[in-house]
Design an enzyme around this catalytic site. Structure first.
Site, PDB file in Angstrom:
ATOM      1  N   ASP A  20      48.119  52.900  43.312  1.00 43.78           N
ATOM      2  CA  ASP A  20      48.843  54.402  43.021  1.00 43.78           C
ATOM      3  C   ASP A  20      50.374  53.745  42.478  1.00 43.78           C
ATOM      4  OD1 ASP A  20      49.157  56.694  42.148  1.00 43.78           O
ATOM      5  OD2 ASP A  20      49.327  57.735  44.313  1.00 43.78           O
ATOM      6  N   HIS A  37      50.447  51.604  33.335  1.00 43.27           N
ATOM      7  CA  HIS A  37      49.235  51.366  33.495  1.00 43.27           C
ATOM      8  C   HIS A  37      48.858  49.920  33.130  1.00 43.27           C
ATOM      9  CE1 HIS A  37      48.391  55.364  35.087  1.00 43.27           C
ATOM     10  NE2 HIS A  37      48.532  55.677  33.692  1.00 43.27           N
ATOM     11  N   LEU A 131      33.638  36.734  45.101  1.00 40.43           N
ATOM     12  CA  LEU A 131      34.002  38.124  45.251  1.00 40.43           C
ATOM     13  C   LEU A 131      33.251  39.239  44.494  1.00 40.43           C
ATOM     14  CD1 LEU A 131      36.226  39.722  46.571  1.00 40.43           C
ATOM     15  CD2 LEU A 131      37.733  39.503  44.204  1.00 40.43           C
TER      16      LEU A 131
END
Ligand code: IPE
Ligand code: IPE
Ligand code: MG
Length: 247
Positions: A20, A37, A131
């Protein structure tokens, strides 16, 4: 802050992040929200790299919530485009690094270009064993639980499932995260102290870590700081300290 101080035997298997603060970061730089972004993608790259280095098995990133559809259309479109371009650009490198891409959320609600790109990325990386990078897209915990309840109700209606046999395990099995362990650590950036509908069921016993740092400024040092904080905590799961110490 260095990774050297970290106890490598106590690294969470699963880290979840509410990324955020992109908009505020852009604003503080005098730029449009989408600029934030874009900068956020760089932070994702650093965090994925660090998680790979540390041997984290699952990293779930809250990239777009069910509620984010309420944002201005131009921002939603720009985010979807950024998503498509980022997946296309980053997947070969992720694949090289043995990263396996996954997704949770309401896939059907995403634009076709996104669905296609995600499917391609999942296919390309499906055999990887490093991962697991899970993108939460058009995701919310309440949506996920509602969806699970609908499916369970159908099984009951068709006589395949007895209501008395519904356990916590049954519910977990019908969530998008059925194949993923619950996160031990959940990080939220930008000084907001709420879950915003993220992993509601799965985070019942998760350790939360909040930082004022805005997502585009989050980097390896920030992640190490969060992990050091996590490693100081005693996870009691309802028991007493004494019970935890005798193992
Ligand atoms: C998080 O940053 C990214 C998404 C929700 C897609 P925000 O866009 O929420 O940034 P702020 O909270 O407005 O600063
Ligand atoms: C939560 O951030 C969702 C993502 C990070 C994708 P928001 O910025 O949308 O959360 P609220 O609306 O401030 O709670
Ligand atoms: Mg926000």
């Amino acid at each position: 802050m260095s990774a050297v101080q970290l106890d490598l035997n106590n690294i969470p298997k699963h880290i979840a992040i509410i990324m955020d603060g992109n908009g505020r970061w852009a604003k503080s730089n005098g730029k449009a929200r989408i600029y934030g972004h874009h900068a956020g993608v760089e932070a994702v790259r650093k965090v994925v790299e660090t998680c790979t280095e540390l041997g984290v098995q699952y990293l779930t990133l809250y990239a777009f919530s069910t509620e984010n559809w309420k944002r201005p259309e131009a921002e939603v479109n720009a985010l979807m485009e950024l998503l498509v371009r980022t997946i296309r650009k980053e997947t070969p490198e992720l694949d090289k690094n043995n990263v396996r891409i996954g997704m949770i959320g309401d896939g059907h609600s995403l634009p076709k270009a996104c669905i296609d790109e995600l499917e391609e990325a999942k296919k390309m990386t499906s055999a990887n064993t490093g991962l697991n990078l899970i993108l939460a897209l058009s995701y919310s915990g309440r949506w996920e639980i509602t969806h699970a309840v609908q499916q369970i109700a159908q099984k009951v209606q068709s006589g395949e499932l007895n209501p008395a046999d519904i356990s916590e395990k049954t519910i977990s099995a019908y969530l998008n995260t059925s194949a993923i362990p619950d996160p031990e650590l959940l990080i939220r950036t930008s000084g907001e102290y709420r879950l915003s509908n993220f992993l509601l069921w799965q985070s019942a016993y998760t350790e939360y870590y909040f930082t004022e740092t805005l997502w585009p400024d989050f980097d390896k040092n920030e992640l190490v700081k969060a992990l050091l904080d996590y490693q100081k905590r005693e996870r009691r799961f309802g028991k007493t300290t004494e019970q935890i110490k005798v193992r």
